[in-house]
Design a protein around this motif. Structure first.
Motif, PDB file in Angstrom:
ATOM      1  N   ARG A 116       0.833  -1.202   0.000  1.00  0.00           N
ATOM      2  CA  ARG A 116       0.000   0.000   0.000  1.00  0.00           C
ATOM      3  C   ARG A 116       0.868   1.252   0.000  1.00  0.00           C
ATOM      4  NH1 ARG A 116      -4.034  -0.845   4.934  1.00  0.00           N
ATOM      5  NH2 ARG A 116      -2.167  -1.884   5.736  1.00  0.00           N
ATOM      6  N   ALA A 117       1.953   1.211   0.779  1.00  0.00           N
ATOM      7  CA  ALA A 117       2.869   2.348   0.793  1.00  0.00           C
ATOM      8  C   ALA A 117       3.574   2.493  -0.550  1.00  0.00           C
ATOM      9  CB  ALA A 117       3.893   2.190   1.915  1.00  0.00           C
ATOM     10  N   GLY A 118       3.850   1.378  -1.215  1.00  0.00           N
ATOM     11  CA  GLY A 118       4.470   1.427  -2.534  1.00  0.00           C
ATOM     12  C   GLY A 118       3.567   2.067  -3.573  1.00  0.00           C
ATOM     13  N   VAL A 119       2.274   1.753  -3.500  1.00  0.00           N
ATOM     14  CA  VAL A 119       1.308   2.378  -4.402  1.00  0.00           C
ATOM     15  C   VAL A 119       1.266   3.889  -4.145  1.00  0.00           C
ATOM     16  CG1 VAL A 119      -1.140   2.546  -4.994  1.00  0.00           C
ATOM     17  CG2 VAL A 119      -0.087   0.298  -4.657  1.00  0.00           C
ATOM     18  N   ALA A 120       1.308   4.266  -2.879  1.00  0.00           N
ATOM     19  CA  ALA A 120       1.324   5.692  -2.537  1.00  0.00           C
ATOM     20  C   ALA A 120       2.611   6.353  -3.018  1.00  0.00           C
ATOM     21  CB  ALA A 120       1.168   5.867  -1.028  1.00  0.00           C
TER      22      ALA A 120
END
Length: 335
Positions: free
Chosen positions: A147-151
């Motif tokens: 999720r942090a990577g998508v952000a």
């Protein structure tokens, strides 16, 4: 689009950073005809995770100091217009990149902090598992971006930082290509169709990068080109294959001059360094460092490549991408 020389620079005393670059690396870059150089900020394992951010900042500081101390020959650039301007002055344009981002972790807002320090390209993982994504060595897990990577991808697109898919796991590359609204780059990746290694890109991935307007910069690391034949012809095979899949306008050069960097960072007393069981200083004869780059031009000429296509692969393709994407916020980026 990839040369880890910052690792060698930062290994010297601070007062030697600029002088060491001038003595050890600048003559090689000039001999090789280099006028654009990406400087990866690579964080070695002993600094991960606790010291990663401090090490990241120290390497960025080294880049700024070597540029300031050699301003007659190089300049750190924050956008494509600056790159073109530095070229016009017969200086070498330097672009800062993160090779994985252990100093960022899940604190995606730090990407903008690093952007303010002139970082303009970033990848999210190396070989292993990271907070933002899995590296290619974890392909069996099938991990996509976290999720942090998508952000992080969204934040990079917003501020104008190029997303680098090199080292990203296969599922992660596919995830990026699904989500990306701006071109991405592979700064140092070769063709999996010619050597089935997890660090290489499949034809589908290569095509996807090109379809989005991005560029695949072919890696020179010999064990990623052929199992046994470590010759420049095998490098040209990969360049030609990527050009055949992506179109010649989507190909660049991403040398990984590991032998030169190891010579500058590893004392003679130490054991031989390996990358996943392969000698890390494996290289193509004549291409140990940037001084050998004219050999690539000569090899492409022997294959009968037109001059315009050679010039495109040697750097014009990348310069075109940087003009439209590097450092431009999403609201200002030009098509």
């Amino acid at each position: 689009m990839h040369n880890d020389l910052l690792c060698a620079v930062v290994a010297r005393p601070v007062h030697r950073w600029a002088a060491f670059f001038r003595e050890r690396w600048l003559p090689q870059l000039r001999a090789g005809g280099v006028n654009l150089l990406t400087l990866p900020v690579f964080i070695e394992d002993p600094y991960r995770p606790e010291g990663a951010l401090r090490r990241t900042l120290r390497m960025i500081e080294a880049a700024h100091r070597l540029a300031a101390g050699n301003s007659d020959a190089v300049a750190l650039c924050s956008d494509g217009a600056q790159v073109d301007g530095v070229h016009a002055e017969d200086r070498i344009a330097l672009v800062l990149a993160l090779e994985s981002a252990p100093g960022v972790g899940e604190d995606v807002e730090l990407l903008e902090t690093l952007f303010r320090l002139d970082v303009r390209i970033a990848s999210l993982a190396h070989f292993g598992r990271a907070a933002l994504a899995d590296g290619s060595g974890e392909d069996r897990t099938g991990g996509r971006l976290t999720r942090a990577g998508v952000a992080a991808l969204a934040e990079m697109e917003r501020i104008g930082m190029l997303f680098d898919v090199s080292h990203l796991g296969a599922a992660g590359v596919e995830h990026v290509l699904e989500l990306a609204s701006r071109p991405v780059i592979a700064t140092h990746s070769s063709a999996r169709a010619l050597l089935d290694h997890h660090r290489n890109l499949t034809d589908e991935q290569i095509h996807g990068i090109a379809a989005g307007g991005g560029i695949v910069c072919v890696n020179f690391f010999a064990p990623y080109l052929h199992e046994h034949d470590h010759s420049i012809d095998r490098l040209i095979d990969h360049i030609e294959h990527v050009a055949g899949v992506a179109g010649v306008e989507h190909v660049g050069l991403g040398p990984d001059f590991i032998k030169e960097v190891l010579a500058d960072t590893t004392p003679p007393c130490c054991e031989h360094a390996f990358v996943e069981g392969v000698p890390a200083d494996a290289y193509l004869p004549g291409l140990e460092g940037p001084a050998g780059l004219p050999l690539v031009t000569e090899a492409l000429q022997r294959r009968g490549w037109p001059e315009d296509d050679i010039v495109a692969v040697l750097g014009e393709n990348v310069r075109r991408l940087l003009r439209t994407e590097l450092g431009w916020p999403a609201a200002l980026a030009t098509a």
